[in-house]
Design a protein around this motif. Structure first.
Motif, short mmCIF file in Angstrom:
data_model
loop_
_atom_site.label_atom_id
_atom_site.label_comp_id
_atom_site.label_asym_id
_atom_site.label_seq_id
_atom_site.Cartn_x
_atom_site.Cartn_y
_atom_site.Cartn_z
N SER A 80 -5.33 -11.60 -4.01
CA SER A 80 -5.31 -10.62 -5.11
C SER A 80 -5.60 -9.23 -4.55
CB SER A 80 -6.34 -10.99 -6.18
OG SER A 80 -7.65 -10.95 -5.66
N ALA A 81 -5.56 -8.23 -5.42
CA ALA A 81 -5.75 -6.84 -4.97
C ALA A 81 -7.10 -6.64 -4.31
CB ALA A 81 -5.59 -5.89 -6.16
N LYS A 82 -8.13 -7.37 -4.74
CA LYS A 82 -9.46 -7.18 -4.16
C LYS A 82 -9.55 -7.74 -2.75
CE LYS A 82 -11.34 -11.46 -6.14
NZ LYS A 82 -12.39 -12.05 -7.02
N ASP A 83 -8.58 -8.55 -2.35
CA ASP A 83 -8.58 -9.11 -1.00
C ASP A 83 -7.89 -8.19 0.01
OD1 ASP A 83 -9.82 -11.50 -1.90
OD2 ASP A 83 -7.85 -12.24 -2.59
N THR A 134 -2.53 0.19 -4.23
CA THR A 134 -2.49 -1.07 -3.48
C THR A 134 -2.39 -2.22 -4.48
OG1 THR A 134 -4.90 -1.30 -3.47
CG2 THR A 134 -3.90 -0.17 -1.59
N GLY A 135 -1.85 -3.36 -4.02
CA GLY A 135 -1.75 -4.49 -4.92
C GLY A 135 -1.04 -5.65 -4.25
N LYS A 170 0.86 -1.18 0.00
CA LYS A 170 0.00 0.00 0.00
C LYS A 170 0.90 1.24 0.00
CE LYS A 170 -3.86 2.10 2.53
NZ LYS A 170 -4.78 1.95 3.69
N PRO A 201 -0.86 1.39 -9.37
CA PRO A 201 -1.89 1.19 -8.34
C PRO A 201 -1.36 1.62 -6.98
CG PRO A 201 -0.77 -0.88 -8.79
CD PRO A 201 -0.15 0.13 -9.71
N THR A 206 -7.25 -5.27 2.55
CA THR A 206 -8.04 -4.41 3.44
C THR A 206 -7.07 -3.54 4.25
OG1 THR A 206 -8.02 -6.04 5.24
CG2 THR A 206 -9.84 -6.16 3.63
#
Length: 207
Positions: free
Chosen positions: A99-102, A56-57, A41, A54, A104
């Motif tokens: 992945s990036a969607k995980d 975050t990743g 991040k 990005p 938080t």
């Protein structure tokens, strides 16, 4: 380059060739030298001024990820071209297959007991690249440079002096030639006058 346990970061300074009213970008490369999935991040002290893509990743094991940081167009230059903006890159080990969607915000919470690595990056303004200087005429490889105006002036002056000297010498030669001819004519005239007097005396004596 940062040699942290999770991610290596290159470079550690974000160098922007500063120009007014122009968006400027620079790149970061994140390298994962481990066999784990690593989430990252990016934070900044001036989020309105920069765009991070990005921000975050997840960097896969033994792979790299490029992050582009874009500075928005600025209306005025900072004093002495010094920038106090800073970036913070956080990284944490995550589960395999993440992945990036995980990602938080809780993953980067140290107080929750997560092991988070942090790397601070500073911003540096540099002078923009200068355009190449124009090539002077005649300076191409294999051709001699053309003479400048001053060189032509010196050459013309030398030629004029040589011509003037030659002209003066010519006049002197003509004067000497004329003087010789004049002396010859004068001598002939004297001889003719003496001969005429001689003939006249002879005629008088003969009578």
């Amino acid at each position: 380059m940062s040699t942290a346990d999770l991610l290596s970061i290159e470079p550690l300074e974000l160098k922007f060739p500063f120009e007014l009213r122009k968006q400027i970008s620079c790149a970061l490369q994140l390298s994962n030298k481990t066999d784990n999935y690593v989430a990252f991040k990016v934070k900044t002290t001036n989020p309105k001024k920069y765009c991070v893509r990005p921000n975050t990743g997840v960097v896969l094991p033994r792979s790299t990820c490029d992050v582009i940081v874009t500075m928005q167009a600025q209306k005025e230059a900072p004093p002495d071209m010094q920038c106090r903006d800073k970036f913070l890159l956080q990284s944490v080990k995550v589960n395999d297959g993440a992945s990036a969607k995980d990602i938080t915000a809780e993953m980067f919470n140290k107080e929750a007991g997560h092991v988070v690595e942090e790397c601070k990056l500073r911003v540096v303004y540099v002078s923009p690249p200068q355009p190449p200087s124009p090539v002077r005429e005649g300076s191409e490889e294999g051709s001699p440079p053309r003479a400048s105006a001053s060189d032509n002036g010196h050459a013309n002056a030398a030629e004029f002096a040589a011509a003037a000297k030659q002209f003066s010498e010519g006049l002197e030669a003509q004067d000497k030639s004329f003087e010789v001819k004049l002396n010859s004519v004068f001598s002939v005239s004297l001889c003719a006058a003496a001969y005429a007097r001689f003939i006249l005396i002879c005629l008088v004596l003969c009578r």
